[in-house]
Design an enzyme around this catalytic site. Structure first.
Site, PDB file in Angstrom:
ATOM      1  N   THR A  27       1.322   3.907  -5.173  1.00  0.00           N
ATOM      2  CA  THR A  27       2.610   4.065  -4.489  1.00  0.00           C
ATOM      3  C   THR A  27       2.956   2.697  -3.910  1.00  0.00           C
ATOM      4  O   THR A  27       2.123   1.802  -3.877  1.00  0.00           O
ATOM      5  CB  THR A  27       2.524   5.085  -3.342  1.00  0.00           C
ATOM      6  OG1 THR A  27       1.658   4.577  -2.311  1.00  0.00           O
ATOM      7  CG2 THR A  27       1.995   6.433  -3.815  1.00  0.00           C
ATOM      8  N   ALA A  57      -2.207   3.177  -1.265  1.00  0.00           N
ATOM      9  CA  ALA A  57      -1.202   3.342  -0.214  1.00  0.00           C
ATOM     10  C   ALA A  57      -1.104   2.009   0.527  1.00  0.00           C
ATOM     11  O   ALA A  57      -2.127   1.431   0.916  1.00  0.00           O
ATOM     12  CB  ALA A  57      -1.612   4.467   0.730  1.00  0.00           C
ATOM     13  N   VAL A  83      -6.496   0.762  -0.063  1.00  0.00           N
ATOM     14  CA  VAL A  83      -5.448   0.134   0.753  1.00  0.00           C
ATOM     15  C   VAL A  83      -4.758  -0.965  -0.052  1.00  0.00           C
ATOM     16  O   VAL A  83      -5.400  -1.904  -0.535  1.00  0.00           O
ATOM     17  CB  VAL A  83      -6.033  -0.460   2.051  1.00  0.00           C
ATOM     18  CG1 VAL A  83      -4.920  -1.095   2.885  1.00  0.00           C
ATOM     19  CG2 VAL A  83      -6.756   0.613   2.855  1.00  0.00           C
ATOM     20  N   LYS A  84      -3.445  -0.807  -0.174  1.00  0.00           N
ATOM     21  CA  LYS A  84      -2.673  -1.784  -0.946  1.00  0.00           C
ATOM     22  C   LYS A  84      -2.167  -2.863   0.005  1.00  0.00           C
ATOM     23  O   LYS A  84      -1.596  -2.573   1.063  1.00  0.00           O
ATOM     24  CB  LYS A  84      -1.503  -1.057  -1.614  1.00  0.00           C
ATOM     25  CG  LYS A  84      -1.095  -1.632  -2.930  1.00  0.00           C
ATOM     26  CD  LYS A  84      -0.119  -0.683  -3.600  1.00  0.00           C
ATOM     27  CE  LYS A  84       0.480  -1.299  -4.823  1.00  0.00           C
ATOM     28  NZ  LYS A  84       1.618  -0.529  -5.293  1.00  0.00           N
ATOM     29  N   VAL A  85      -2.396  -4.115  -0.396  1.00  0.00           N
ATOM     30  CA  VAL A  85      -2.138  -5.256   0.491  1.00  0.00           C
ATOM     31  C   VAL A  85      -1.349  -6.310  -0.290  1.00  0.00           C
ATOM     32  O   VAL A  85      -1.762  -6.692  -1.387  1.00  0.00           O
ATOM     33  CB  VAL A  85      -3.488  -5.876   0.952  1.00  0.00           C
ATOM     34  CG1 VAL A  85      -3.259  -7.047   1.874  1.00  0.00           C
ATOM     35  CG2 VAL A  85      -4.387  -4.824   1.604  1.00  0.00           C
TER      36      VAL A  85
END
Ligand code: E4P
Length: 223
Positions: A27, A57, A83-85
């Site tokens: 996402t 996310a 965790v999307k960074v």
């Protein structure tokens, strides 16, 4: 190669999950905003729909301290969450911190080999290399994917190369040919991967011939 669907739409996730070939979901803030629903509830429902999948996310702050708080919050919701960074300086610092804590990350908005190097060295689980947005600028987005896969292999980095911003099935084919580990795409593109006109015409011919002969799989055994 792993296949992820790139959406925040629960119906689309459900549909892709039914095929039994889905490895995860990506996402981003735009996709979540489109759903009109809360971030946490949407991500947790996606986790339920794809129980063994990796669900990305994304944090939305751009300073290290707030990004860290957001990352710890998001990752506490479910162990499936990655965790999307974004690939900015505080983002790379965050990825290093999270890697030390054993929290998985997906570094996003990667367009070049030098950026991919930063992500790999920080210990990113996934490096999201965007191809379509580069193609849109009359360049070849797949070049960086080919180079990144080679870099990861040659230097023994543990990061997986994730081909993102996929616009058509040829991007998926090129991702396979490049040896990328993952490809994420909208459901519409995933559905196109099934299609071939010879499959449709071949099936029609088989069924027409079968029906014309009056056959049935469930016919009674003759005595
Ligand atoms: C990937 O994680 C991104 O969400 C996505 O692939 C971006 O695609 P777009 O360039 O079509 O917005």
């Amino acid at each position: 190669m792993k296949l992820f669907v790139d959406t925040g739409d629960l119906e689309e996730v459900r549909q892709a999950a039914e095929w039994g070939i889905l490895d995860g979901v990506t996402t981003n803030p735009t996709l979540i905003a489109k759903t009109g629903k809360g971030f946490r509830e949407t991500v947790l429902k996606i986790c339920e729909l794809v129980p063994n999948g990796d669900i990305s996310a994304e944090v939305v702050a751009t300073d290290y301290d707030t990004m860290l708080k957001e990352a710890l919050e998001i990752s506490s919701w479910n162990p499936q969450i990655v965790v999307k960074v974004p690939l900015i300086e505080p983002g790379i610092r965050l990825v290093s911190t999270l890697a030390d804590k054993g929290i998985r990350t997906n570094v996003t908005l990667v367009f070049s080999l030098s950026q991919a190097l930063m992500a790999a060295k920080a210990g990113a689980t996934y490096i999201s290399n965007f191809v379509g947005r580069v193609d849109d600028m009359s360049d070849d987005g797949m070049d960086a994917v080919v180079d990144t896969v080679r870099m990861v292999q040659e230097y023994g980095f543990e990061s997986e190369v994730l081909v993102a911003s996929v616009r058509h099935p040829l991007h998926v084919v090129q991702a396979i040919q490049a040896g990328a580990h993952v490809s994420t795409m909208p459901l519409k593109i995933m559905q196109m991967l099934f299609k071939h006109p010879l499959t449709d015409s071949g099936l029609k011919r088989f069924l027409d011939d079968w029906n014309a002969a009056g056959l049935s799989i469930f016919e009674k055994a003759s005595v």
